[in-house]
Design a protein around this motif. Structure first.
Motif, short mmCIF file in Angstrom:
data_model
loop_
_atom_site.label_atom_id
_atom_site.label_comp_id
_atom_site.label_asym_id
_atom_site.label_seq_id
_atom_site.Cartn_x
_atom_site.Cartn_y
_atom_site.Cartn_z
N PHE A 198 5.86 -8.45 -1.76
CA PHE A 198 5.95 -8.65 -0.32
C PHE A 198 5.95 -7.29 0.36
CE2 PHE A 198 8.67 -8.74 3.46
CZ PHE A 198 7.94 -9.62 4.24
N ALA A 199 5.20 -7.15 1.45
CA ALA A 199 5.12 -5.88 2.15
C ALA A 199 5.62 -6.03 3.59
CB ALA A 199 3.68 -5.35 2.16
N SER A 200 6.32 -5.02 4.06
CA SER A 200 6.79 -4.98 5.45
C SER A 200 6.39 -3.65 6.08
CB SER A 200 8.31 -5.17 5.51
OG SER A 200 8.98 -4.19 4.71
N GLY A 201 5.90 -3.72 7.32
CA GLY A 201 5.47 -2.51 8.02
C GLY A 201 6.09 -2.43 9.39
N SER A 202 6.33 -1.21 9.86
CA SER A 202 7.02 -1.03 11.15
C SER A 202 6.33 0.02 12.02
CB SER A 202 8.49 -0.66 10.92
OG SER A 202 8.60 0.43 10.02
N LEU A 203 6.77 0.10 13.24
CA LEU A 203 6.15 1.00 14.22
C LEU A 203 6.44 2.47 13.94
CD1 LEU A 203 6.59 -0.95 17.59
CD2 LEU A 203 4.58 -0.80 16.11
N ASP A 204 7.34 2.77 12.99
CA ASP A 204 7.59 4.16 12.59
C ASP A 204 6.62 4.61 11.51
OD1 ASP A 204 8.54 2.67 10.50
OD2 ASP A 204 10.64 3.23 10.77
N GLY A 205 5.66 3.73 11.13
CA GLY A 205 4.68 4.08 10.12
C GLY A 205 5.14 3.82 8.70
N ILE A 206 6.34 3.27 8.54
CA ILE A 206 6.88 3.01 7.20
C ILE A 206 6.37 1.67 6.68
CG2 ILE A 206 9.00 2.47 5.93
CD1 ILE A 206 10.47 4.51 7.65
N ILE A 207 5.91 1.69 5.43
CA ILE A 207 5.55 0.47 4.71
C ILE A 207 6.40 0.40 3.46
CG2 ILE A 207 3.74 -0.77 3.46
CD1 ILE A 207 1.70 0.63 5.26
N LYS A 208 7.03 -0.75 3.25
CA LYS A 208 7.82 -0.93 2.03
C LYS A 208 7.31 -2.16 1.29
CE LYS A 208 11.87 0.60 1.61
NZ LYS A 208 13.34 0.78 1.54
N VAL A 209 7.24 -2.04 -0.02
CA VAL A 209 6.80 -3.14 -0.88
C VAL A 209 7.98 -3.61 -1.71
CG1 VAL A 209 5.26 -3.82 -2.75
CG2 VAL A 209 4.43 -2.31 -0.95
N TRP A 210 8.19 -4.92 -1.71
CA TRP A 210 9.35 -5.52 -2.36
C TRP A 210 8.89 -6.40 -3.52
CZ3 TRP A 210 13.79 -3.94 0.23
CH2 TRP A 210 13.57 -3.39 1.51
N ASP A 211 9.60 -6.30 -4.63
CA ASP A 211 9.32 -7.12 -5.80
C ASP A 211 10.10 -8.43 -5.67
OD1 ASP A 211 8.82 -8.25 -8.21
OD2 ASP A 211 9.66 -6.64 -9.44
N VAL A 212 9.44 -9.45 -5.17
CA VAL A 212 10.11 -10.72 -4.89
C VAL A 212 10.58 -11.39 -6.17
CG1 VAL A 212 9.85 -13.01 -3.85
CG2 VAL A 212 8.75 -11.03 -2.80
N SER A 213 9.83 -11.20 -7.26
CA SER A 213 10.16 -11.87 -8.52
C SER A 213 11.26 -11.15 -9.31
CB SER A 213 8.91 -11.97 -9.40
OG SER A 213 8.41 -10.67 -9.71
N GLY A 214 11.61 -9.95 -8.86
CA GLY A 214 12.61 -9.17 -9.60
C GLY A 214 13.87 -8.92 -8.81
N ASN A 215 14.24 -7.64 -8.68
CA ASN A 215 15.52 -7.29 -8.07
C ASN A 215 15.42 -7.00 -6.58
OD1 ASN A 215 14.17 -4.86 -8.06
ND2 ASN A 215 15.43 -3.90 -9.64
N LEU A 216 14.26 -7.25 -6.00
CA LEU A 216 14.05 -7.07 -4.55
C LEU A 216 14.24 -5.62 -4.09
CD1 LEU A 216 15.57 -10.32 -3.01
CD2 LEU A 216 13.22 -9.55 -2.80
N GLU A 217 14.02 -4.68 -4.98
CA GLU A 217 14.07 -3.28 -4.56
C GLU A 217 12.82 -2.94 -3.76
OE1 GLU A 217 14.74 -0.37 -7.51
OE2 GLU A 217 16.63 -1.24 -8.21
N GLY A 218 12.99 -2.16 -2.69
CA GLY A 218 11.87 -1.78 -1.84
C GLY A 218 11.29 -0.43 -2.24
N LYS A 219 9.95 -0.37 -2.33
CA LYS A 219 9.25 0.86 -2.68
C LYS A 219 8.49 1.33 -1.44
CE LYS A 219 7.16 0.66 -6.59
NZ LYS A 219 6.14 0.23 -7.58
N LYS A 220 8.71 2.56 -1.02
CA LYS A 220 8.07 3.09 0.19
C LYS A 220 6.68 3.64 -0.12
CE LYS A 220 8.83 6.34 4.01
NZ LYS A 220 9.73 7.38 4.58
N LEU A 221 5.71 3.30 0.73
CA LEU A 221 4.35 3.83 0.58
C LEU A 221 4.13 4.93 1.61
CD1 LEU A 221 2.32 0.53 0.10
CD2 LEU A 221 3.26 2.06 -1.65
N GLU A 222 3.60 6.04 1.16
CA GLU A 222 3.40 7.20 2.03
C GLU A 222 1.97 7.22 2.58
OE1 GLU A 222 5.80 9.16 2.81
OE2 GLU A 222 7.31 8.65 1.30
#
Length: 390
Positions: free
Chosen positions: A117-141
């Protein structure tokens, strides 16, 4: 000694009189203070609504909603409180906050298999979440501006993002590696997607152009602009199931069809029926029909093959978003806070859902197509039952 009953059937015919000594307090009222009989029922409907679940954990306006393609209960919402949430329909005690964003969360998307799952915001941050696992968010630069939209490859964990910095970015989310950056637009990239076959990328911009890209090389294959295309910025686009046509809408109220293979506009201006900005477009699952909604309070159903209108659905408020529920029914969200279901064959409104007090911003359909979920500027999301409309 028992108290005298307030109402006695034997006394029904007795007359009752009040004199001045019985008056406790006088209250002055004018006609404006008196509610109509209908008003009470409307207030009750607004409070109760037609929803089966209402999510209220956000503390600001909601801008986006996305349903998992594999888990019929799992929903994501994002909004102006700088937060995103994962929650489940019918499970009011389960919610997971998507932390790490510092401005409004405006873009949400699940991968094709529902695992990411991916979430994006107006600050330019995109985070990808592992829905099937521990739901840790990984930031994309990468992006230097706010995120306008997010789309996943139809058969992989490759993520595409459009930014306010005029660029498009593509990552392999398995290792957070940047695969390509697409440069060429002269303004914010407002809409875009992979073709359903995954071989091509189409993007639209505030610079009034549509670009067709090669995902591997980053080359711009076609640039569609000028007459007979849009004269103002693109607001939305959708691609048909055969990956051959892109349907786009613009601030200038125009709708156009582009042949993705040739880069040519192929509608002969036949879709010129709106008088204000187009806010949403969507192909029906078959690809032969499409729906177009705009700020002129109209949704028009089109036969794309013959370039003929099938019906015009008049609304009480501006149309902001739409979602096809199946081959026959399409849902719309409006500025008046209502969600309406339309029979695309007759143009009739078959259901109006209440539950919001302000504009609807986004709609999404659950994996089993039993629920339609709406996100509103009133700060809530509502799930409505739509299993009888497909």
């Amino acid at each position: 000694m028992s108290a005298r009953p307030l109402h006695d059937d034997e006394d029904d015919n007795d007359e009752v009189f009040l004199d001045e000594s019985d008056i406790i307090h006088e209250v002055s009222m004018d006609n404006e203070d008196l509610p109509d009989a209908d008003d009470d029922s409307e207030l009750e409907e607004e409070e109760d609504g037609d929803f089966v679940h209402k999510f209220t954990a956000h503390t600001g306006e909601l801008y986006s909603v996305a349903c998992s393609p594999t888990d019929a209960a799992l929903v994501a919402t994002g909004g102006g409180d700088d937060k995103g949430f994962l929650w489940k329909i019918g499970q009011g005690d389960w919610a997971f906050e998507l932390q790490g964003h510092e401005e409004s969360v405006t873009s949400l998307a699940f991968s094709y298999d529902g695992q990411r799952f991916a979430s994006g915001s107006l600050d330019g941050i995109i985070k990808v979440w592992d829905v099937s696992g521990n739901l840790e968010g990984k930031k994309l630069e990468g992006p230097g501006g706010g995120i306008e939209w997010l789309r996943w490859h139809p058969r992989g964990h490759v993520l595409l993002a459009g930014s306010e910095d005029f660029t498009i970015w593509m990552w392999n989310t398995d290792n957070a590696a940047l695969l390509n950056t697409f440069i060429g637009h002269g303004d914010s990239v407002t809409c875009g997607d992979f073709t359903p076959d995954g071989k091509i990328i189409c993007t639209g911009s505030d610079d009034a152009t549509l670009r067709v890209w090669n995902p591997k090389s980053g080359e711009s294959i076609h640039v569609v602009r000028g007459h007979p295309y849009h004269t103002e910025g693109l607001t939305c686009l959708t691609i048909n199931s055969t990956s051959t046509l892109a349907l786009s809408g613009s601030k200038d109220g125009s709708v156009h069809i582009v042949n993705i293979i040739t880069g040519r506009v192929v509608d002969n201006n036949a879709l010129a029926s709106h008088s204000d900005s187009i806010e949403c477009v969507g192909f029906a699952p078959s690809g032969s029909w499409a729906a177009v909604g705009g700020l002129d309070k109209k949704l028009i159903i089109w036969d794309i093959e013959h370039l003929l209108p099938r019906g015009t659905c008049e609304h009480e408020g501006e149309v902001t978003c739409l979602a096809w529920l199946g081959a026959s029914y399409v849902a719309t969200g409006c500025v008046d806070g209502k969600v309406r279901l339309w029979d695309s064959r007759s143009g009739e409104c078959v259901k109006t859902f209440k539950g919001h007090s302000y504009a609807i911003q986004s709609l999404s359909v659950s994996a089993n197509r039993d629920y339609l979920v709406s996100a509103s500027l009133d700060g809530t999301a509502c799930a409505f039952e739509v299993e009888n409309f497909r």
